[in-house]
Design a protein around this motif. Sequence first.
Motif, PDB file in Angstrom:
ATOM      1  N   ASP A   1      49.738 -72.288 -95.080  1.00 39.99           N
ATOM      2  CA  ASP A   1      49.432 -70.959 -95.797  1.00 39.99           C
ATOM      3  C   ASP A   1      48.498 -70.881 -97.021  1.00 39.99           C
ATOM      4  O   ASP A   1      47.852 -69.975 -97.381  1.00 39.99           O
ATOM      5  CB  ASP A   1      50.736 -70.102 -95.879  1.00 39.99           C
ATOM      6  CG  ASP A   1      51.561 -69.456 -94.646  1.00 39.99           C
ATOM      7  OD1 ASP A   1      50.739 -69.608 -93.782  1.00 39.99           O
ATOM      8  OD2 ASP A   1      52.563 -69.005 -94.812  1.00 39.99           O
TER       9      ASP A   1
ATOM     10  N   SER B   1      54.317 -61.637 -80.305  1.00 41.88           N
ATOM     11  CA  SER B   1      54.604 -62.175 -82.002  1.00 41.88           C
ATOM     12  C   SER B   1      53.598 -61.066 -82.750  1.00 41.88           C
ATOM     13  O   SER B   1      53.630 -61.214 -83.750  1.00 41.88           O
ATOM     14  CB  SER B   1      54.128 -63.744 -82.240  1.00 41.88           C
ATOM     15  OG  SER B   1      52.707 -63.846 -81.612  1.00 41.88           O
TER      16      SER B   1
ATOM     17  N   SER C   1      59.621 -72.340 -83.690  1.00 43.45           N
ATOM     18  CA  SER C   1      58.463 -71.651 -84.557  1.00 43.45           C
ATOM     19  C   SER C   1      58.668 -71.493 -86.095  1.00 43.45           C
ATOM     20  O   SER C   1      59.984 -70.971 -86.228  1.00 43.45           O
ATOM     21  CB  SER C   1      57.824 -70.532 -83.902  1.00 43.45           C
ATOM     22  OG  SER C   1      58.807 -69.467 -84.072  1.00 43.45           O
TER      23      SER C   1
ATOM     24  N   ASN D   1      50.676 -64.908 -88.342  1.00 41.00           N
ATOM     25  CA  ASN D   1      51.978 -64.710 -87.563  1.00 41.00           C
ATOM     26  C   ASN D   1      51.542 -64.367 -85.905  1.00 41.00           C
ATOM     27  O   ASN D   1      52.352 -64.905 -85.178  1.00 41.00           O
ATOM     28  CB  ASN D   1      52.865 -63.481 -87.960  1.00 41.00           C
ATOM     29  CG  ASN D   1      52.197 -62.282 -87.567  1.00 41.00           C
ATOM     30  OD1 ASN D   1      51.291 -62.230 -87.034  1.00 41.00           O
ATOM     31  ND2 ASN D   1      52.868 -61.206 -88.123  1.00 41.00           N
TER      32      ASN D   1
ATOM     33  N   GLY E   1      47.516 -70.580 -80.897  1.00 38.51           N
ATOM     34  CA  GLY E   1      49.253 -70.380 -80.882  1.00 38.51           C
ATOM     35  C   GLY E   1      49.731 -70.769 -79.332  1.00 38.51           C
ATOM     36  O   GLY E   1      50.014 -71.692 -79.373  1.00 38.51           O
TER      37      GLY E   1
ATOM     38  N   ASP F   1      52.397 -67.943 -84.509  1.00 36.86           N
ATOM     39  CA  ASP F   1      53.712 -68.623 -84.832  1.00 36.86           C
ATOM     40  C   ASP F   1      54.192 -69.069 -83.631  1.00 36.86           C
ATOM     41  O   ASP F   1      55.201 -68.395 -83.052  1.00 36.86           O
ATOM     42  CB  ASP F   1      54.473 -67.698 -85.762  1.00 36.86           C
ATOM     43  CG  ASP F   1      54.176 -67.508 -87.119  1.00 36.86           C
ATOM     44  OD1 ASP F   1      53.233 -68.175 -87.463  1.00 36.86           O
ATOM     45  OD2 ASP F   1      54.606 -66.722 -88.002  1.00 36.86           O
TER      46      ASP F   1
ATOM     47  N   THR G   1      45.336 -74.621 -85.898  1.00 38.88           N
ATOM     48  CA  THR G   1      46.740 -73.845 -85.822  1.00 38.88           C
ATOM     49  C   THR G   1      46.988 -73.686 -87.163  1.00 38.88           C
ATOM     50  O   THR G   1      46.512 -74.210 -88.040  1.00 38.88           O
ATOM     51  CB  THR G   1      47.689 -74.895 -84.939  1.00 38.88           C
ATOM     52  OG1 THR G   1      47.886 -75.975 -86.020  1.00 38.88           O
ATOM     53  CG2 THR G   1      47.353 -75.178 -83.632  1.00 38.88           C
ATOM     54  N   ASN G   2      48.028 -72.955 -87.113  1.00 37.56           N
ATOM     55  CA  ASN G   2      48.547 -72.545 -88.623  1.00 37.56           C
ATOM     56  C   ASN G   2      49.765 -73.910 -88.886  1.00 37.56           C
ATOM     57  O   ASN G   2      49.681 -74.972 -87.944  1.00 37.56           O
ATOM     58  CB  ASN G   2      49.398 -71.350 -88.617  1.00 37.56           C
ATOM     59  CG  ASN G   2      50.541 -71.028 -87.680  1.00 37.56           C
ATOM     60  OD1 ASN G   2      50.916 -71.961 -87.216  1.00 37.56           O
ATOM     61  ND2 ASN G   2      50.648 -69.651 -87.481  1.00 37.56           N
TER      62      ASN G   2
ATOM     63  N   ALA H   1      57.570 -69.281 -89.285  1.00 32.26           N
ATOM     64  CA  ALA H   1      57.015 -68.041 -89.687  1.00 32.26           C
ATOM     65  C   ALA H   1      55.843 -68.228 -90.791  1.00 32.26           C
ATOM     66  O   ALA H   1      55.971 -68.907 -91.930  1.00 32.26           O
ATOM     67  CB  ALA H   1      57.990 -67.022 -90.555  1.00 32.26           C
ATOM     68  N   THR H   2      54.683 -67.723 -90.457  1.00 30.70           N
ATOM     69  CA  THR H   2      53.351 -68.117 -91.491  1.00 30.70           C
ATOM     70  C   THR H   2      52.584 -66.828 -91.642  1.00 30.70           C
ATOM     71  O   THR H   2      53.063 -65.629 -90.966  1.00 30.70           O
ATOM     72  CB  THR H   2      52.490 -69.142 -90.906  1.00 30.70           C
ATOM     73  OG1 THR H   2      51.844 -68.645 -89.898  1.00 30.70           O
ATOM     74  CG2 THR H   2      52.852 -70.341 -90.137  1.00 30.70           C
TER      75      THR H   2
ATOM     76  N   THR I   1      63.509 -64.799 -83.279  1.00 31.73           N
ATOM     77  CA  THR I   1      62.126 -65.206 -83.256  1.00 31.73           C
ATOM     78  C   THR I   1      61.304 -64.975 -81.913  1.00 31.73           C
ATOM     79  O   THR I   1      61.770 -64.243 -80.943  1.00 31.73           O
ATOM     80  CB  THR I   1      61.958 -66.742 -83.397  1.00 31.73           C
ATOM     81  OG1 THR I   1      62.465 -67.412 -82.102  1.00 31.73           O
ATOM     82  CG2 THR I   1      62.628 -67.237 -84.550  1.00 31.73           C
TER      83      THR I   1
ATOM     84  N   ASN J   1      52.737 -74.499 -87.789  1.00 30.34           N
ATOM     85  CA  ASN J   1      53.124 -74.793 -86.532  1.00 30.34           C
ATOM     86  C   ASN J   1      52.672 -75.947 -85.969  1.00 30.34           C
ATOM     87  O   ASN J   1      51.652 -75.724 -85.255  1.00 30.34           O
ATOM     88  CB  ASN J   1      53.619 -73.434 -85.541  1.00 30.34           C
ATOM     89  CG  ASN J   1      54.595 -72.655 -86.103  1.00 30.34           C
ATOM     90  OD1 ASN J   1      55.619 -72.765 -86.047  1.00 30.34           O
ATOM     91  ND2 ASN J   1      53.957 -71.331 -86.832  1.00 30.34           N
TER      92      ASN J   1
END
Length: 437
Positions: A337, A138, A297, A303, A252, A306, A277-278, A299-300, A189, A280
Motif C-alpha cells: 500500500d 470484492s 486474503s 481492494n 487479483g 484482495d 499484485t497488491n 485488505a489493501t 471476506t 496479497n
Amino acid sequence: MIRYVSTRAALNTDAVSLSDALNVGLAPDGGLYVPQSLPQFKPQDFSIASTLPAIAKILLQPFFSGDALESELNSICDQTFTFAVPLTRLPLANTYALELFHGPTAAFKDIGARFLAACMQRITCNGARPLIILVATSGDTGSAVAAAFHRVPDIRVVILYPDGLVTARQAHQLGCFGDNISAIRISGTFDDCQRLVKQALSDTTLRDRLPLSSANSISLGRLLPQMSYYAWAALMHWREHARELNFVIPTGNLGNAMAALLVRAIGLPLGDIVLATNANRTLSDFFDTGEYRAHPSIATIANAMDVGDPSNYERLRWLFPDTQLLRQTLRVIAVDDVNIRATIAMGESRYGAIWCPHTAVAMHVLEALRSRGTSGDWAIVATAHPAKFEAVVEPLIGHSVAIPSALATLLARPAHAQPMRADYAELRAWLLQNGEL
Ligand SMILES: *Cc1c(COP(=O)(O)O)cnc(C)c1O
C-alpha cells in the motif's frame, strides 16, 4: 468447432458446448471450463478490421463455432462494445495506458459482464422459473454484473460482497439497482463470498431445485470478451510500429491476465506479460518458490485485487502445466500500500494522470521494470476510474476527482443490501426461499 472441458477432467472427456458451459458456470467436477483446443491466428487475419467490435468478432468466431450462439456473436459484440477502450500514450517514451474504465460502472469488468449478459439473454432457459446468477464480489464485479443484467427478463442476480470491505461508493453501486438484482452483504471476506458461491454451484441437490449459474471471473462469458481488447491494442500497435506491445496487468483472480495470456497463445503479437499484485502475495510467493499455497486474503487499498486464492489459477496451470516453464514465461511483482499511495500521489505531476489504486499497482511495477533497464513498448492496463476510489485517491492528490456521468447516475439512486453471516446453510435457505418466487 471448439468444445469446452473442465480443468480437472482428463483430456477429451465430458466436453460441452459453449452455451452449456455458460449456463452452468462451474464444471460439475468443480473445475473451470477451458477450450478443448486453441485456434491459431496471424495478424493478417485481422487486416479488414480496426475497431474493437470488429476485431472481437473475428477473434471470438472460432470459440463460438458450432454453438447455438454462433449466429448471434456479431450482435453480442455490438451490444457489448459500445464504449471507448483507448490505448493512450503517457508522457514517457514507449509507454501507454490501455483504459478499460469507460463503461457504465467505470471498471474493466463492465466488458465481461456485458458480454456475459448478452449471451445469457440469448440462451433460452428451459425451466419456467428465472435463472439465478450468483456472483461473489470484492467490489467491482458485482456492480458491473448488476448493471449488465439489470431488467434482463427471466434472469435474477444475487450478489454477495464482504460487508465493510468495499468502499462506500462500491457498496452503493451494488445496492442501487433493485428489480431483478439482490445485494447481500456477508459478514466475512471476499474469499468467504467466493467459497459460498462455489458451494452453491457444486450443490447438486440445490441445483436440481433452482436453475443456478455464476457470473464470476470463472465464467467463460467474461474471459472470452476480455481477450478482445488485448487483441485490439496489440494489433493496432503492431500495425503502427511493427513491434510487440508488452503489458503490466493489475491482477487479483487472474481473469484479466488469463485473457492476455490466451491472446498471446493464439498467436497475436503480445510481448511480455507481467502481473502486478497488491500485498496479497499468493502468486508472487508461488513464482518465487515454485510452490502454490493459498492464503487468507488481506485488505489493501486496491481492494478489487484482495484475493488469497486466485480463482483462475487452475486455468493458468491448464495453459502452463510445467511449473518451471511457467516461472520462466511470466513474472509477478507484488506492491504494498505504501508504494501504491506514492504512485497515485505523484501521478499528476509526473504523468498528468490520476490513477485508481489498481492501476497504480501496475504503474509502480512498470516503473520498477524501467529502473531495472527493461526496454520495449509497454502498456499498463488501467482497470478502474479513480472516482470509484475517491476516499483513497483524493487525499493523496489534494483535490476531488470528477465523477463520470454514468457513475453519477448510479450514485443518485437509493441503495439497499441484505445482511447475512458467512454461512452456507443460511445462503442456501435464502436462495430456496427467494429463488422460487
Ligand atoms: C477485478 C479487478 C482487478 C483484478 O482483475 P482479475 O481479473 O480479478 O485479476 C483489477 N482492477 C480492478 C479495478 C478490478 O475491478
